[in-house]
Write a protein that holds these residues in place. Structure first.
Motif, PDB file in Angstrom:
ATOM      1  N   ASP A   1       0.790  -1.229   0.000  1.00 51.86           N
ATOM      2  CA  ASP A   1       0.000   0.000   0.000  1.00 51.86           C
ATOM      3  C   ASP A   1       0.822   1.277   0.000  1.00 51.86           C
ATOM      4  OD1 ASP A   1      -3.291  -0.092   0.951  1.00 51.86           O
ATOM      5  OD2 ASP A   1      -2.128  -1.895   0.550  1.00 51.86           O
ATOM      6  N   ARG A   2       2.016   1.232   0.580  1.00 52.60           N
ATOM      7  CA  ARG A   2       2.822   2.451   0.643  1.00 52.60           C
ATOM      8  C   ARG A   2       3.708   2.546  -0.596  1.00 52.60           C
ATOM      9  NH1 ARG A   2       0.689   5.977   2.941  1.00 52.60           N
ATOM     10  NH2 ARG A   2       2.222   6.881   4.345  1.00 52.60           N
ATOM     11  N   ALA A   3       4.656   1.631  -0.745  1.00 50.83           N
ATOM     12  CA  ALA A   3       5.599   1.728  -1.870  1.00 50.83           C
ATOM     13  C   ALA A   3       5.014   1.201  -3.175  1.00 50.83           C
ATOM     14  CB  ALA A   3       6.872   0.962  -1.541  1.00 50.83           C
ATOM     15  N   ASN A   4       3.933   0.438  -3.095  1.00 50.43           N
ATOM     16  CA  ASN A   4       3.317  -0.117  -4.310  1.00 50.43           C
ATOM     17  C   ASN A   4       4.353  -0.814  -5.190  1.00 50.43           C
ATOM     18  OD1 ASN A   4       1.384  -0.735  -6.167  1.00 50.43           O
ATOM     19  ND2 ASN A   4       1.250   1.314  -7.057  1.00 50.43           N
ATOM     20  N   VAL A   5       5.041  -1.781  -4.622  1.00 54.02           N
ATOM     21  CA  VAL A   5       6.108  -2.489  -5.333  1.00 54.02           C
ATOM     22  C   VAL A   5       5.554  -3.241  -6.536  1.00 54.02           C
ATOM     23  CG1 VAL A   5       7.742  -4.420  -5.148  1.00 54.02           C
ATOM     24  CG2 VAL A   5       7.550  -2.751  -3.284  1.00 54.02           C
ATOM     25  N   ARG A   6       6.263  -3.114  -7.661  1.00 55.76           N
ATOM     26  CA  ARG A   6       5.846  -3.805  -8.883  1.00 55.76           C
ATOM     27  C   ARG A   6       6.861  -4.884  -9.253  1.00 55.76           C
ATOM     28  NH1 ARG A   6       4.085   1.799  -9.897  1.00 55.76           N
ATOM     29  NH2 ARG A   6       6.197   2.340 -10.480  1.00 55.76           N
ATOM     30  N   ALA A   7       6.386  -5.904  -9.948  1.00 52.13           N
ATOM     31  CA  ALA A   7       7.255  -7.006 -10.371  1.00 52.13           C
ATOM     32  C   ALA A   7       8.440  -6.453 -11.154  1.00 52.13           C
ATOM     33  CB  ALA A   7       6.469  -7.995 -11.218  1.00 52.13           C
ATOM     34  N   GLY A   8       9.611  -6.982 -10.878  1.00 48.57           N
ATOM     35  CA  GLY A   8      10.801  -6.573 -11.617  1.00 48.57           C
ATOM     36  C   GLY A   8      11.563  -5.430 -10.991  1.00 48.57           C
ATOM     37  N   GLU A   9      10.941  -4.732 -10.061  1.00 45.74           N
ATOM     38  CA  GLU A   9      11.643  -3.617  -9.421  1.00 45.74           C
ATOM     39  C   GLU A   9      12.675  -4.153  -8.425  1.00 45.74           C
ATOM     40  OE1 GLU A   9       8.978   0.330  -9.380  1.00 45.74           O
ATOM     41  OE2 GLU A   9       8.348  -1.124  -7.869  1.00 45.74           O
ATOM     42  N   TRP A  10      13.674  -3.320  -8.169  1.00 42.69           N
ATOM     43  CA  TRP A  10      14.645  -3.634  -7.124  1.00 42.69           C
ATOM     44  C   TRP A  10      14.173  -3.045  -5.806  1.00 42.69           C
ATOM     45  CZ3 TRP A  10      18.609  -6.820  -6.477  1.00 42.69           C
ATOM     46  CH2 TRP A  10      19.297  -7.309  -7.595  1.00 42.69           C
ATOM     47  N   VAL A  11      14.140  -3.903  -4.789  1.00 45.83           N
ATOM     48  CA  VAL A  11      13.789  -3.461  -3.443  1.00 45.83           C
ATOM     49  C   VAL A  11      15.009  -3.661  -2.548  1.00 45.83           C
ATOM     50  CG1 VAL A  11      12.310  -3.870  -1.431  1.00 45.83           C
ATOM     51  CG2 VAL A  11      11.349  -4.072  -3.743  1.00 45.83           C
ATOM     52  N   ALA A  12      15.470  -2.598  -1.913  1.00 47.65           N
ATOM     53  CA  ALA A  12      16.557  -2.710  -0.939  1.00 47.65           C
ATOM     54  C   ALA A  12      15.943  -2.813   0.449  1.00 47.65           C
ATOM     55  CB  ALA A  12      17.468  -1.487  -1.023  1.00 47.65           C
ATOM     56  N   VAL A  13      16.451  -3.739   1.253  1.00 44.17           N
ATOM     57  CA  VAL A  13      15.923  -3.930   2.609  1.00 44.17           C
ATOM     58  C   VAL A  13      17.067  -3.719   3.599  1.00 44.17           C
ATOM     59  CG1 VAL A  13      14.862  -5.556   4.207  1.00 44.17           C
ATOM     60  CG2 VAL A  13      14.164  -5.551   1.801  1.00 44.17           C
ATOM     61  N   HIS A  14      16.947  -2.676   4.415  1.00 42.55           N
ATOM     62  CA  HIS A  14      18.015  -2.337   5.356  1.00 42.55           C
ATOM     63  C   HIS A  14      17.681  -2.895   6.739  1.00 42.55           C
ATOM     64  CE1 HIS A  14      19.802   0.598   2.500  1.00 42.55           C
ATOM     65  NE2 HIS A  14      18.551   0.622   2.066  1.00 42.55           N
ATOM     66  N   GLY A  15      18.377  -3.953   7.100  1.00 41.21           N
ATOM     67  CA  GLY A  15      18.126  -4.614   8.387  1.00 41.21           C
ATOM     68  C   GLY A  15      17.375  -5.909   8.155  1.00 41.21           C
ATOM     69  N   THR A  16      17.909  -7.001   8.705  1.00 40.20           N
ATOM     70  CA  THR A  16      17.282  -8.305   8.461  1.00 40.20           C
ATOM     71  C   THR A  16      16.720  -8.906   9.741  1.00 40.20           C
ATOM     72  OG1 THR A  16      19.398  -9.389   8.695  1.00 40.20           O
ATOM     73  CG2 THR A  16      18.700  -8.879   6.468  1.00 40.20           C
ATOM     74  N   GLY A  17      16.092  -8.070  10.544  1.00 36.78           N
ATOM     75  CA  GLY A  17      15.326  -8.581  11.683  1.00 36.78           C
ATOM     76  C   GLY A  17      13.993  -9.105  11.183  1.00 36.78           C
ATOM     77  N   GLY A  18      13.003  -9.106  12.052  1.00 35.92           N
ATOM     78  CA  GLY A  18      11.693  -9.647  11.684  1.00 35.92           C
ATOM     79  C   GLY A  18      11.056  -8.928  10.512  1.00 35.92           C
ATOM     80  N   ILE A  19      11.116  -7.602  10.524  1.00 37.12           N
ATOM     81  CA  ILE A  19      10.537  -6.822   9.427  1.00 37.12           C
ATOM     82  C   ILE A  19      11.308  -7.070   8.134  1.00 37.12           C
ATOM     83  CG2 ILE A  19      10.295  -4.473   8.514  1.00 37.12           C
ATOM     84  CD1 ILE A  19       8.219  -4.749  10.545  1.00 37.12           C
ATOM     85  N   GLY A  20      12.626  -7.029   8.241  1.00 39.83           N
ATOM     86  CA  GLY A  20      13.463  -7.171   7.058  1.00 39.83           C
ATOM     87  C   GLY A  20      13.286  -8.531   6.396  1.00 39.83           C
ATOM     88  N   LEU A  21      13.260  -9.590   7.205  1.00 42.51           N
ATOM     89  CA  LEU A  21      13.062 -10.934   6.651  1.00 42.51           C
ATOM     90  C   LEU A  21      11.692 -11.057   5.997  1.00 42.51           C
ATOM     91  CD1 LEU A  21      14.419 -13.709   9.048  1.00 42.51           C
ATOM     92  CD2 LEU A  21      15.284 -12.984   6.820  1.00 42.51           C
ATOM     93  N   SER A  22      10.667 -10.530   6.677  1.00 39.61           N
ATOM     94  CA  SER A  22       9.315 -10.567   6.082  1.00 39.61           C
ATOM     95  C   SER A  22       9.313  -9.820   4.762  1.00 39.61           C
ATOM     96  CB  SER A  22       8.275  -9.898   6.982  1.00 39.61           C
ATOM     97  OG  SER A  22       8.430 -10.239   8.295  1.00 39.61           O
ATOM     98  N   ALA A  23       9.939  -8.648   4.752  1.00 41.92           N
ATOM     99  CA  ALA A  23       9.948  -7.832   3.540  1.00 41.92           C
ATOM    100  C   ALA A  23      10.631  -8.579   2.397  1.00 41.92           C
ATOM    101  CB  ALA A  23      10.642  -6.500   3.806  1.00 41.92           C
ATOM    102  N   LEU A  24      11.733  -9.252   2.699  1.00 39.17           N
ATOM    103  CA  LEU A  24      12.439 -10.040   1.682  1.00 39.17           C
ATOM    104  C   LEU A  24      11.504 -11.103   1.100  1.00 39.17           C
ATOM    105  CD1 LEU A  24      14.773 -11.500   0.194  1.00 39.17           C
ATOM    106  CD2 LEU A  24      15.404 -12.540   2.381  1.00 39.17           C
ATOM    107  N   LEU A  25      10.893 -11.897   1.975  1.00 38.11           N
ATOM    108  CA  LEU A  25      10.063 -13.011   1.501  1.00 38.11           C
ATOM    109  C   LEU A  25       8.842 -12.510   0.737  1.00 38.11           C
ATOM    110  CD1 LEU A  25      10.316 -15.085   4.805  1.00 38.11           C
ATOM    111  CD2 LEU A  25      11.424 -15.642   2.622  1.00 38.11           C
ATOM    112  N   LEU A  26       8.228 -11.442   1.234  1.00 43.20           N
ATOM    113  CA  LEU A  26       7.017 -10.925   0.595  1.00 43.20           C
ATOM    114  C   LEU A  26       7.337 -10.206  -0.719  1.00 43.20           C
ATOM    115  CD1 LEU A  26       5.272  -9.664   3.835  1.00 43.20           C
ATOM    116  CD2 LEU A  26       4.546 -11.618   2.438  1.00 43.20           C
TER     117      LEU A  26
END
Ligand SMILES: [Zn+2]
Ligand SMILES: [Zn+2]
Length: 344
Positions: free
Chosen positions: A157-182
């Motif tokens: 809803d916020r970043a509206n990520v689209r297929a093929g885009e690069w997403v950088a995730v800073h920090g691999t705690g609970g949020i970061g891991l979820s963000a990676l998988l999702l």
């Protein structure tokens, strides 16, 4: 009931027998099955959260079974439920327009109301709660209410990520891991950043396309090289200046920064406004997820569209939560800890 109570900041939580919660008229009392130990709890435990004081009971990511239901409750005794950490009132404009995570009358157990580092927790506004799918382990479900939902809302809803885009995730705690998988489920390419090599290696096994070790590399430079010009979306999951700046600096022109990490203290920090200005970035704050988005997310998890089991690393006892909080003062292990034994 037995509860882990904050008495002195930075000291072990005090395991005490406290009064059982009384049931809200518009809600329920849950017997807690599992409660996640989150970095937001850490901020409270060190004295950096205005709503955590001596006598507070932490714990905002929980699931459990209804043992008492108020006259106006939507759920009944015996229901097994998960709670989003922000409990919207259901009546205000924000709630009625689908933005219950911005409700000004929201209640957050663990921050201003007794949380679920205890055998029982009172949950008002129980219309926010959803049934725990049969197939979902309680320990895994506990983390959904905060980290997974927050990451999902940030990406969709916020970043509206689209297929093929690069997403950088800073920090691999609970949020970061979820963000990676999702983000991988959404078809994005993901570069993760951390200072612990073990966590970066772990992220690669979970599908990360690239990693950057912030302890040894210049993060924005490395990400610009990996992504050939910068990430389209960057998610900050720590709430500190260093990662916030790495995030805005690693973005491509017109990139979107999503700020998920809770800033400690008064929230003041120095941010590279030139990067935001000159690259014409969007800067999103985000917190939680409206409760109505829960069922569709749970269905995707149940169908197996995304496997979130790597999120859960270890189950601990109520008294073991103190060691988990303490460990967040330094680099932490991959995956998160969940309290599942409230007997000691
Ligand atoms: Zn949390
Ligand atoms: Zn409301």
């Amino acid at each position: 009931m037995r509860a882990a109570v904050v008495r002195d900041f930075n000291e072990d939580l005090s395991i005490e027998t406290v009064e059982d919660p009384s049931c809200p008229e518009n809600g329920v009392v849950l017997e807690v099955a599992a409660c996640g130990v989150c970095r937001s709890d850490f901020h409270g435990w060190v004295g950096g959260h205005p709503k955590v004081t001596s006598g507070s009971i932490l714990g905002h990511e929980y699931c459990g079974t209804v043992v008492e239901a108020g006259a106006l409750a939507k759920h009944k005794i015996g229901d097994k439920l998960i709670a989003p950490f922000i409990l919207g009132c259901g009546d205000c404009l924000a709630c009625k327009t689908g933005h219950s995570n911005t409700c000004e009358s929201a209640i957050v157990p663990g921050f201003g109301a007794p949380g679920a580092y205890a055998e029982f927790v009172a949950v008002p506004f129980d219309h926010n709660l959803v049934h725990l799918p049969e197939t979902m382990p309680e320990a895994l479900a506990a983390g959904l209410g905060c980290r997974v939902t927050t990451a999902w809302h940030a990406l969709t809803d916020r970043a509206n990520v689209r297929a093929g885009e690069w997403v950088a995730v800073h920090g691999t705690g609970g949020i970061g891991l979820s963000a990676l998988l999702l983000a991988k489920m959404l078809g994005a390419r993901v570069v993760v950043v951390d200072v612990v090599q073990e966590k970066l290696d772990h992220a690669l096994t979970l599908g990360a396309d690239a990693t950057v070790n912030a302890a040894t590399e210049n993060v924005p430079d490395a990400i610009r090289e990996i992504t050939k010009g910068g990430a389209q979306v960057s998610l900050e999951a720590l709430g500190i200046a260093q990662t916030t700046n790495a995030s805005v600096e690693c973005l491509a022109t017109l990139g979107r920064h999503v700020h998920v990490g809770m800033p400690a203290g008064d929230g003041m920090m120095e941010v590279n406004m030139r990067a935001i200005y000159s690259k014409q970035l969007a800067f999103f704050g985000t917190r939680g997820m409206p409760a109505w988005k829960y069922p569709s997310l749970l269905e995707m998890i149940e169908r197996g569209d995304v496997d979130l089991t790597p999120m859960l690393d270890r189950e601990v006892t109520l008294s073991g939560a103190s060691a988990e909080l303490r460990s967040m003062k330094g680099p932490t292990r991959p995956g998160t800890a969940v309290i599942t034994d409230f007997s000691k």
